[in-house]
Design a protein around this motif. Structure first.
Motif, PDB file in Angstrom:
ATOM      1  N   ASP A  61     120.817  32.519  53.736  1.00  0.00           N
ATOM      2  CA  ASP A  61     121.296  31.465  52.503  1.00  0.00           C
ATOM      3  C   ASP A  61     121.242  30.115  53.036  1.00  0.00           C
ATOM      4  O   ASP A  61     120.757  29.099  52.352  1.00  0.00           O
ATOM      5  CB  ASP A  61     122.576  31.973  52.018  1.00  0.00           C
ATOM      6  N   PHE A  62     121.647  29.743  54.012  1.00  0.00           N
ATOM      7  CA  PHE A  62     121.814  28.604  54.827  1.00  0.00           C
ATOM      8  C   PHE A  62     120.550  28.041  55.241  1.00  0.00           C
ATOM      9  O   PHE A  62     120.111  27.023  55.055  1.00  0.00           O
ATOM     10  CB  PHE A  62     122.659  28.404  55.936  1.00  0.00           C
ATOM     11  N   GLY A  63     119.550  28.988  55.615  1.00  0.00           N
ATOM     12  CA  GLY A  63     118.437  28.658  55.820  1.00  0.00           C
ATOM     13  C   GLY A  63     117.610  28.119  54.801  1.00  0.00           C
ATOM     14  O   GLY A  63     116.768  26.965  54.668  1.00  0.00           O
ATOM     15  N   ASN A  64     117.662  28.765  53.372  1.00  0.00           N
ATOM     16  CA  ASN A  64     116.976  28.373  52.063  1.00  0.00           C
ATOM     17  C   ASN A  64     117.706  27.211  52.123  1.00  0.00           C
ATOM     18  O   ASN A  64     116.962  25.956  51.505  1.00  0.00           O
ATOM     19  CB  ASN A  64     117.234  29.338  51.304  1.00  0.00           C
ATOM     20  N   GLN A  65     118.947  26.861  52.096  1.00  0.00           N
ATOM     21  CA  GLN A  65     119.615  25.668  51.607  1.00  0.00           C
ATOM     22  C   GLN A  65     119.044  24.400  52.587  1.00  0.00           C
ATOM     23  O   GLN A  65     118.862  23.147  51.885  1.00  0.00           O
ATOM     24  CB  GLN A  65     121.245  25.665  51.997  1.00  0.00           C
ATOM     25  N   TRP A  66     119.021  24.642  53.708  1.00  0.00           N
ATOM     26  CA  TRP A  66     118.725  23.403  54.639  1.00  0.00           C
ATOM     27  C   TRP A  66     117.209  23.013  54.587  1.00  0.00           C
ATOM     28  O   TRP A  66     116.953  22.042  54.918  1.00  0.00           O
ATOM     29  CB  TRP A  66     119.211  23.774  56.240  1.00  0.00           C
ATOM     30  N   MET A  67     116.347  24.025  54.076  1.00  0.00           N
ATOM     31  CA  MET A  67     114.921  23.785  53.671  1.00  0.00           C
ATOM     32  C   MET A  67     114.991  22.637  52.524  1.00  0.00           C
ATOM     33  O   MET A  67     113.924  21.962  52.206  1.00  0.00           O
ATOM     34  CB  MET A  67     114.272  25.048  53.426  1.00  0.00           C
ATOM     35  N   LYS A  68     116.106  22.890  51.538  1.00  0.00           N
ATOM     36  CA  LYS A  68     116.120  21.893  50.281  1.00  0.00           C
ATOM     37  C   LYS A  68     116.730  20.364  50.604  1.00  0.00           C
ATOM     38  O   LYS A  68     116.688  19.557  50.024  1.00  0.00           O
ATOM     39  CB  LYS A  68     116.825  22.804  49.310  1.00  0.00           C
ATOM     40  N   TRP A  69     117.927  20.603  51.548  1.00  0.00           N
ATOM     41  CA  TRP A  69     118.625  19.629  51.750  1.00  0.00           C
ATOM     42  C   TRP A  69     118.502  19.014  53.195  1.00  0.00           C
ATOM     43  O   TRP A  69     119.133  19.663  54.106  1.00  0.00           O
ATOM     44  CB  TRP A  69     120.119  19.676  51.477  1.00  0.00           C
ATOM     45  N   LYS A  74     129.744  13.613  78.603  1.00  0.00           N
ATOM     46  CA  LYS A  74     130.114  14.907  78.555  1.00  0.00           C
ATOM     47  C   LYS A  74     128.822  16.077  78.309  1.00  0.00           C
ATOM     48  O   LYS A  74     128.080  15.473  77.275  1.00  0.00           O
ATOM     49  CB  LYS A  74     131.388  15.371  77.834  1.00  0.00           C
ATOM     50  N   LEU A  75     128.866  17.312  78.571  1.00  0.00           N
ATOM     51  CA  LEU A  75     128.090  18.187  78.241  1.00  0.00           C
ATOM     52  C   LEU A  75     128.743  19.235  77.009  1.00  0.00           C
ATOM     53  O   LEU A  75     129.654  19.500  77.519  1.00  0.00           O
ATOM     54  CB  LEU A  75     127.451  19.213  79.318  1.00  0.00           C
ATOM     55  N   VAL A  76     127.706  19.220  75.924  1.00  0.00           N
ATOM     56  CA  VAL A  76     128.350  20.005  74.771  1.00  0.00           C
ATOM     57  C   VAL A  76     127.486  20.688  74.137  1.00  0.00           C
ATOM     58  O   VAL A  76     126.208  20.887  74.187  1.00  0.00           O
ATOM     59  CB  VAL A  76     129.009  18.718  73.721  1.00  0.00           C
ATOM     60  N   VAL A  77     128.220  21.521  73.435  1.00  0.00           N
ATOM     61  CA  VAL A  77     127.224  22.575  72.755  1.00  0.00           C
ATOM     62  C   VAL A  77     127.787  22.736  71.191  1.00  0.00           C
ATOM     63  O   VAL A  77     128.988  22.000  70.908  1.00  0.00           O
ATOM     64  CB  VAL A  77     127.527  24.324  72.939  1.00  0.00           C
ATOM     65  N   ASP A  78     126.891  22.360  70.326  1.00  0.00           N
ATOM     66  CA  ASP A  78     127.217  22.525  68.878  1.00  0.00           C
ATOM     67  C   ASP A  78     126.663  23.756  68.180  1.00  0.00           C
ATOM     68  O   ASP A  78     125.584  24.136  68.124  1.00  0.00           O
ATOM     69  CB  ASP A  78     126.429  21.460  68.249  1.00  0.00           C
ATOM     70  N   ILE A  79     127.662  24.901  67.922  1.00  0.00           N
ATOM     71  CA  ILE A  79     127.331  26.021  67.259  1.00  0.00           C
ATOM     72  C   ILE A  79     127.100  25.904  65.919  1.00  0.00           C
ATOM     73  O   ILE A  79     127.859  25.540  64.872  1.00  0.00           O
ATOM     74  CB  ILE A  79     128.407  27.029  67.762  1.00  0.00           C
ATOM     75  N   GLY A  80     125.964  26.263  65.305  1.00  0.00           N
ATOM     76  CA  GLY A  80     125.697  26.028  63.941  1.00  0.00           C
ATOM     77  C   GLY A  80     125.221  24.901  63.359  1.00  0.00           C
ATOM     78  O   GLY A  80     125.732  24.108  62.582  1.00  0.00           O
ATOM     79  N   SER A  81     124.077  24.384  64.026  1.00  0.00           N
ATOM     80  CA  SER A  81     123.627  22.984  63.963  1.00  0.00           C
ATOM     81  C   SER A  81     123.191  22.701  62.517  1.00  0.00           C
ATOM     82  O   SER A  81     123.011  21.520  62.135  1.00  0.00           O
ATOM     83  CB  SER A  81     122.796  22.625  65.023  1.00  0.00           C
ATOM     84  N   GLY A  82     122.387  23.757  62.004  1.00  0.00           N
ATOM     85  CA  GLY A  82     122.031  23.232  60.629  1.00  0.00           C
ATOM     86  C   GLY A  82     120.921  22.259  60.867  1.00  0.00           C
ATOM     87  O   GLY A  82     119.698  22.245  61.489  1.00  0.00           O
ATOM     88  N   ASP A 126     114.149  28.775  59.429  1.00  0.00           N
ATOM     89  CA  ASP A 126     114.077  27.693  58.627  1.00  0.00           C
ATOM     90  C   ASP A 126     114.781  26.685  58.925  1.00  0.00           C
ATOM     91  O   ASP A 126     114.180  25.365  59.092  1.00  0.00           O
ATOM     92  CB  ASP A 126     114.259  28.218  57.154  1.00  0.00           C
ATOM     93  N   ALA A 127     116.119  26.737  58.957  1.00  0.00           N
ATOM     94  CA  ALA A 127     116.743  25.633  59.490  1.00  0.00           C
ATOM     95  C   ALA A 127     116.293  24.936  60.636  1.00  0.00           C
ATOM     96  O   ALA A 127     116.498  23.866  60.907  1.00  0.00           O
ATOM     97  CB  ALA A 127     118.480  25.895  59.320  1.00  0.00           C
ATOM     98  N   PHE A 128     116.014  25.809  61.627  1.00  0.00           N
ATOM     99  CA  PHE A 128     115.660  25.453  62.954  1.00  0.00           C
ATOM    100  C   PHE A 128     114.501  24.305  62.943  1.00  0.00           C
ATOM    101  O   PHE A 128     114.652  23.410  63.684  1.00  0.00           O
ATOM    102  CB  PHE A 128     115.535  26.477  63.940  1.00  0.00           C
TER     103      PHE A 128
END
Length: 282
Positions: A14-22, A51-59, A83-85
């Protein structure tokens, strides 16, 4: 595949589809100002520099952009949707510090690094993951002793009126095709505009959030916020004790929590510097 796995995979799709549109992350939506609003008062911006950081769920990369603007040294961006990647990689290429980002296409519970980081962030993601404990455990493993995990979650307290409205609606909207959902968003945006103007003259639930956060962004991004509430298959609204327990049960200590604008939770916890040991028997 069990029910939890199916729900997880459906939400990712669902988010993959969403981020392809937005795809756009510009404006207040992707700004350092918003990042400060989300993380304050739990994080001092100066503590992030270098700092070294991680972002989980970057969209699409808006938190990645925020973190770079905050002065971190390097961001590892974790995004499960293929798709979002693609959108994430495209947006990273347009960033001034694109060489300071490593994008990783995998789930939040499946990644590992060749070293440890100072901070892990997950903003607006954990509440869309059924059974999120493995994700928090992956974050715990990746952190240096004394490092921090920060999460931002939908809150239950302060949202009771809203939840009573949106949860029955989501039983329908999570099954709608994109074009029908976009049409419904336009209708709901009209109601939101009316609600906001009534709230300017009389106290209404979520008035603080609407005025201090939502209305600082463009009309397009406000529509995205509505879409984002109605599209994903899974969404959980956390009570205060659940939000604290989420981190404590994954081994984090010194957990602090802030009720942001009275409707959501900003939560931070620290990985212990040394292993905690049980008292020795006499």
């Amino acid at each position: 595949m069990n029910k939890v796995d199916r729900l997880r995979d459906k939400t990712i799709a669902d988010f993959g589809n969403q981020w392809m549109k937005w795809t756009d992350i510009k404006g207040y939506y992707g700004s350092l100002e918003l990042f400060k609003d989300i993380t304050s008062p739990l994080i001092d911006m100066e503590s992030l520099i270098g700092k070294l950081v991680v972002d989980i769920g970057s969209g699409t990369g808006r938190t990645v952009s925020m973190l770079l603007d905050a002065g971190v040294k390097h961001v590892y961006a974790i995004e499960p949707s293929r798709d979002a990647f693609q959108v994430l990689e495209k947006n990273i290429k347009q960033m001034k510090r694109k060489r300071d980002v490593t994008a990783i296409n995998t789930r939040g519970d499946c990644w590992s690094l060749n070293g440890q980081v100072d901070y892990v962030f997950s903003i607006g993601v954990i509440h869309h993951i059924p059974g999120p404990a493995p994700v928090l455990q992956a974050a715990h493993r990746a952190l240096k002793p004394g490092g921090y995990l920060f999460v931002w979650l939908y809150g239950y307290e302060g949202n009771e009126f809203y939840i009573a409205f949106v949860e029955p609606l989501r039983r329908i909207t999570t099954r709608l095709p994109h074009m029908l959902l976009r049409g419904l968003v336009e209708l709901l945006y009209c109601f939101l505009w009316i609600y906001r103007n009534i709230g300017r003259v009389t106290p209404l639930p979520l008035r603080d959030y609407i005025e201090k956060v939502l209305w600082l962004d463009s009309p397009q991004k406000r529509r995205l916020v509505i879409y984002d509430q109605l599209n994903p298959a899974f969404a959980k609204y956390y009570r205060r004790e659940e939000a604290v327990g989420l981190l404590e049960n994954s081994g984090f200590r010194n957990v602090r929590i802030h009720h942001r604008h009275g409707y959501s939770w900003s939560v931070i916890g620290q990985k212990p510097v040394a292993q905690e040991c049980a008292p020795a028997d006499d």
